[in-house]
Design an enzyme around this catalytic site. Structure first.
Site, PDB file in Angstrom:
ATOM      1  N   LYS A 283       0.824  -1.162  -0.238  1.00  0.00           N
ATOM      2  CA  LYS A 283       0.118   0.050  -0.140  1.00  0.00           C
ATOM      3  C   LYS A 283       0.922   1.447   0.006  1.00  0.00           C
ATOM      4  CE  LYS A 283      -4.216   1.644   2.276  1.00  0.00           C
ATOM      5  NZ  LYS A 283      -5.421   1.458   3.100  1.00  0.00           N
ATOM      6  N   GLU A 367     -19.572  -3.523  11.219  1.00  0.00           N
ATOM      7  CA  GLU A 367     -20.280  -2.495  11.935  1.00  0.00           C
ATOM      8  C   GLU A 367     -21.374  -3.413  12.746  1.00  0.00           C
ATOM      9  OE1 GLU A 367     -19.188  -2.034   8.708  1.00  0.00           O
ATOM     10  OE2 GLU A 367     -18.183   0.110   9.055  1.00  0.00           O
ATOM     11  N   ARG A 395     -24.940   0.260   8.159  1.00  0.00           N
ATOM     12  CA  ARG A 395     -24.761  -1.335   8.295  1.00  0.00           C
ATOM     13  C   ARG A 395     -25.477  -1.918   9.555  1.00  0.00           C
ATOM     14  NH1 ARG A 395     -20.470  -3.246   4.778  1.00  0.00           N
ATOM     15  NH2 ARG A 395     -21.394  -2.802   2.782  1.00  0.00           N
TER      16      ARG A 395
HETATM   17  C1  LIG Z   1     -18.964  -0.470   5.478  1.00  0.00           C
HETATM   18  C2  LIG Z   1     -17.766   0.407   5.418  1.00  0.00           C
HETATM   19  N1  LIG Z   1     -17.061   0.694   6.396  1.00  0.00           N
HETATM   20  C3  LIG Z   1     -16.090   1.250   6.526  1.00  0.00           C
HETATM   21  C4  LIG Z   1     -15.468   1.957   5.438  1.00  0.00           C
HETATM   22  C5  LIG Z   1     -14.270   2.944   5.440  1.00  0.00           C
HETATM   23  N2  LIG Z   1     -13.252   2.358   4.810  1.00  0.00           N
HETATM   24  C6  LIG Z   1     -13.011   2.652   3.542  1.00  0.00           C
HETATM   25  S1  LIG Z   1     -11.702   1.690   2.897  1.00  0.00           S
HETATM   26  C7  LIG Z   1     -11.361   0.895   4.295  1.00  0.00           C
HETATM   27  C8  LIG Z   1     -10.279  -0.008   4.485  1.00  0.00           C
HETATM   28  C9  LIG Z   1     -10.163  -1.095   3.218  1.00  0.00           C
HETATM   29  O1  LIG Z   1      -9.079  -1.884   3.391  1.00  0.00           O
HETATM   30  P1  LIG Z   1      -8.811  -2.744   2.325  1.00  0.00           P
HETATM   31  O2  LIG Z   1      -9.924  -3.405   1.701  1.00  0.00           O
HETATM   32  O3  LIG Z   1      -7.610  -3.667   2.488  1.00  0.00           O
HETATM   33  O4  LIG Z   1      -8.334  -1.663   0.985  1.00  0.00           O
HETATM   34  P2  LIG Z   1      -6.937  -1.098   1.129  1.00  0.00           P
HETATM   35  O5  LIG Z   1      -7.259   0.494   1.339  1.00  0.00           O
HETATM   36  O6  LIG Z   1      -5.836  -1.708   1.899  1.00  0.00           O
HETATM   37  O7  LIG Z   1      -6.522  -1.053  -0.513  1.00  0.00           O
HETATM   38  C10 LIG Z   1     -12.387   1.222   5.094  1.00  0.00           C
HETATM   39  C11 LIG Z   1     -12.563   0.752   6.610  1.00  0.00           C
HETATM   40  C12 LIG Z   1     -16.257   1.668   4.209  1.00  0.00           C
HETATM   41  N3  LIG Z   1     -16.026   2.374   3.197  1.00  0.00           N
HETATM   42  N4  LIG Z   1     -17.235   0.702   4.257  1.00  0.00           N
HETATM   43 MG   LIG Z   2      -5.739  -3.657   2.407  1.00  0.00          MG
END
Ligand SMILES: Cc1ncc(C[n+]2csc(CCOP(=O)(O)OP(=O)(O)O)c2C)c(N)n1
Ligand SMILES: [Mg+2]
Ligand SMILES: CC(=O)[C@@H](O)[C@H](O)COP(=O)(O)O
Length: 639
Positions: A283, A367, A395
């Site tokens: 990342k 959530e 959610r």
């Molecule tokens: C239901 C929900 N909860 C929280 C979020 C906030 N959120 C956006 S991206 C993320 C982390 C995603 O991690 P990953 O899937 O590993 O993607 P990366 O950013 O590492 O590429 C979160 C918690 C969201 N978009 N949707």
């Molecule tokens: Mg990730």
């Protein structure tokens, strides 16, 4: 702009590119994304990590016939660059500009809008099942991160995929060991074992090769020792968790190695049934500040391209005020515990987590689980606070109703980003929580307007010993002058007349009241005198004060940064109807449509919620009413 990137106007151009030019293309894309997000802000680190992956996907698959579903979709910038949207990238996340998430209205290459996590496998499976019913032959690919995979929906979909083993579907797991912060949970530890431990990288073929070499017992024994093979396989084969769910597991592979990526994606493409390709990426790759601290560069505001330092000076926000108050109160009461659903930093829980690690729980992007776990903590005598963005609490609606409020458990919901959120747009607006919470019995809803009220709200929430939601916006916190650390209990369900005037009654709650007060000042300069009724409690509503001020034919203006349907407007209208009070009720609220991206101030202005707009609306109501009154009088004289 890079020469090669400049030549890419469709995925066909990516396919035609000779392999030796791919690394230059990745460099140009990384530079372009860093440059763009340094001006517009955006999800920098997630996108820097998927440059090679996205290029490889577009070289192996053929969109728009083949369909990609990007989980969360915050990592779809490269996909957008490669599908003809490069030239509008300077409008990224701007008002009327390119969205920071996939948008079907933007391109045929976007097949599903995302923004909330963990939906991609469900949507992709739906598309795959539809394809089979229609006897079509396109491919469907879900791209999901290791963080998004901690979301319950993803498991529901994985489980169902295993049931539909004859449905061709590719799930690409983009594993960068990060959610926004460090990823959490058993699955995350499993993935890191698969990633790092050499014995976990053996493929099934290696195992069979080793066993068959064993003299005398090799071949025949291998065939008969299924149980040994299975238990060995269970121990040694990477990704067996997914295999047991009915997937063909491919990986783990280096997500920055084009040759490996294309080889495995081609293998996935020709493999029948559900396939999971486990890709290891970094990342923030290619930008050292982001590589060093990917959490800080998950979502960025405009920054200095050389240092990564944000350009804007940090101001104290409602989130900061909540964080301070929670740590203050937690110091005095060890029963206070805090929960985050993978949003520790965004919800202001980092300080609490550091000070009280035993009393802090990051449950991952879960959530629903967070709400019901909070119910469990409360049922057992603790005082849980679930800090969550308004949009993400959607959610956990059933859990709020069924597990917390039905049992009247003392859970505090610290609802951040309540109101217009800005650049994230339609999928992230926090403008529905009053609608989906205010009808639930036992739940109290507080909307503080400034620092003192915010801190007193949290103190009051703990004192009330019932379910309480405190909602506050993504905005600067109006700080109260005198510094006092004393916390007071707000009178339950009581509103305040902050100004008094006979010409019009302006009603609001939360931070919106601050704009109403400014508008009242402006009206006074025009000799129009307004009563500003501030309602810190949205539920219970202060019926007394409302009925004290609102009489027959009173001129009323309700102002809320929330949808009118089920919001304060609806609640007050219902009260007046129940009392048979026929007043001239007007409202400035968000209409029954999805609210687009743009800065908070642009959207607030577009929907008439700024102090100038409130002033204009109030003035028109008063003048119009007066002229109507005068006409009536003139009419009565002449008749
Ligand atoms: C239901 C929900 N909860 C929280 C979020 C906030 N959120 C956006 S991206 C993320 C982390 C995603 O991690 P990953 O899937 O590993 O993607 P990366 O950013 O590492 O590429 C979160 C918690 C969201 N978009 N949707
Ligand atoms: Mg990730
Ligand atoms: C993609 C996603 O859902 C989060 O990264 C969200 O964009 C965070 O919002 P804030 O920037 O308001 O914390």
């Amino acid at each position: 702009m890079g020469i090669i990137l400049d030549s890419i106007n469709s995925p066909e151009d990516v396919k035609k590119l000779p392999k030796h030019k791919l690394s230059t293309l990745t460099e140009e894309i990384r530079e372009f994304i860093i440059d763009t997000t340094s001006k517009t802000g955006g999800h920098l680190a997630p996108n820097l990590g998927v440059v090679e992956l996205t290029i490889a996907l577009h070289r192996v698959f053929k969109t728009p016939a083949d369909k990609f579903v990007w989980d969360v979709g915050h990592q779809s910038y490269i996909h957008k660059l490669l599908t003809g949207r490069r030239d509008s990238f300077d409008t990224l996340r701007q008002l009327d500009g390119l969205s920071g998430f996939p948008k079907v209205t933007e391109s045929d290459h976007d097949h599903f809008n995302t923004g909330h996590s963990s939906t991609s496998i469900s949507a992709a499976l739906g598309m795959a099942l539809s394809r089979d019913i229609k006897k079509e032959r396109n491919k469907v690919v879900a791209v999901i991160g290791d963080g998004a995979l901690t979301g319950g929906m993803a498991f529901e979909a994985l489980n169902h995929c295993g049931h539909k083993q004859n449905t061709d579907l590719t799930v690409v797991l983009n594993d960068n060991e990060m959610s926004i912060g460090e990823n959490v949970g058993g699955l995350s530890s499993y993935l890191s074992r698969v990633r790092t431990d050499p014995k976990y990288t053996k493929t099934k073929e290696d195992i069979e090769f080793i066993l068959k070499k064993v003299p005398a017992i090799g071949g025949p024994l291998f065939r008969s020792l299924d149980r040994v093979k299975d238990s060995l396989k269970y121990m040694l084969v990477a990704g067996l968790l997914f295999e047991e769910l009915g997937f063909t597991y491919l990986g783990p592979i280096d997500g920055h190695d084009f040759n490996k990526l294309e080889e495995v994606l081609k293998q996935a493409k020709k493999t029948s049934g559900p396939v999971l390709v486990h890709v290891i990426t970094k990342k923030g790759k290619g930008f050292s500040p982001a590589e060093k601290t990917p959490d800080k560069f998950h979502g960025v505001s405009p920054f200095d391209k050389t240092t990564g330092i944000p350009l804007a000076k940090k101001k104290k926000t409602f989130t900061d005020g909540f964080s301070e108050a929670l740590c203050d109160l937690a110091k005095l009461d060890e029963k206070i515990v805090a929960i985050s659903a993978a949003m520790t930093s965004g919800t202001g829980l980092s300080k609490f987590a550091t000070k009280y690690p035993q009393r802090f729980f990051d449950v991952g992007i879960a959530e629903q689980h967070a709400v019901t776990m909070a119910a469990g903590l409360a049922a057992d005598g603790l005082k849980p606070v679930f800090a969550v963005y308004s949009t993400f609490l959607q959610r956990g609606y059933d859990q709020v109703l069924h597990d917390v409020c039905l049992q009247n458990l003392p859970v505090v919901f610290a609802i951040d980003r309540a109101g217009i959120v800005g650049a994230d747009g339609e999928t992230h607006q926090g403008i529905y929580d009053i609608s989906f919470l205010s009808h639930i019995p036992n739940l109290k809803i507080i909307a503080p307007k400034d620092e003192k009220e915010l801190k007193d709200s949290l103190f009051t929430a703990f004192e009330l010993k019932c379910p309480v939601a405190i909602r506050y916006p993504k905005d600067t916190l109006p700080v109260t002058d005198k510094k006092e650390n004393k916390y007071n209990k707000l009178p339950l369900g009581k509103g305040n007349a902050l100004t008094t005037g006979d010409d019009i009654i302006i009603i609001s709650s939360g931070a919106t009241t601050n704009n109403c007060l400014k508008a009242a000042e402006m009206l006074k300069n025009k000799e129009i005198y307004a009563t500003v009724l501030h309602l810190p409690f949205i539920k219970p509503l202060d019926d007394d004060i409302l009925c004290k001020y609102i009489k027959e034919n009173s001129k009323v203006l309700i102002v809320e940064e929330h949808t009118a349907i089920g919001g304060l407007t609806s609640l007050i209208a219902a009260l007046l109807a129940s009392k048979n009070i026929k007043a001239n009720v007007n409202s400035i609220a968000l209409p029954d449509e999805f609210i687009p991206q743009g800065s908070r101030s642009e959207i607030i202005e577009r929907y008439g919620l700024g102090c100038d707009d409130i002033y204009d609306s109030a003035k028109k109501i008063v003048i119009k009413e007066n002229s109507y009154e005068n006409k009536k009088k003139v009419g009565s004289i002449t008749s």
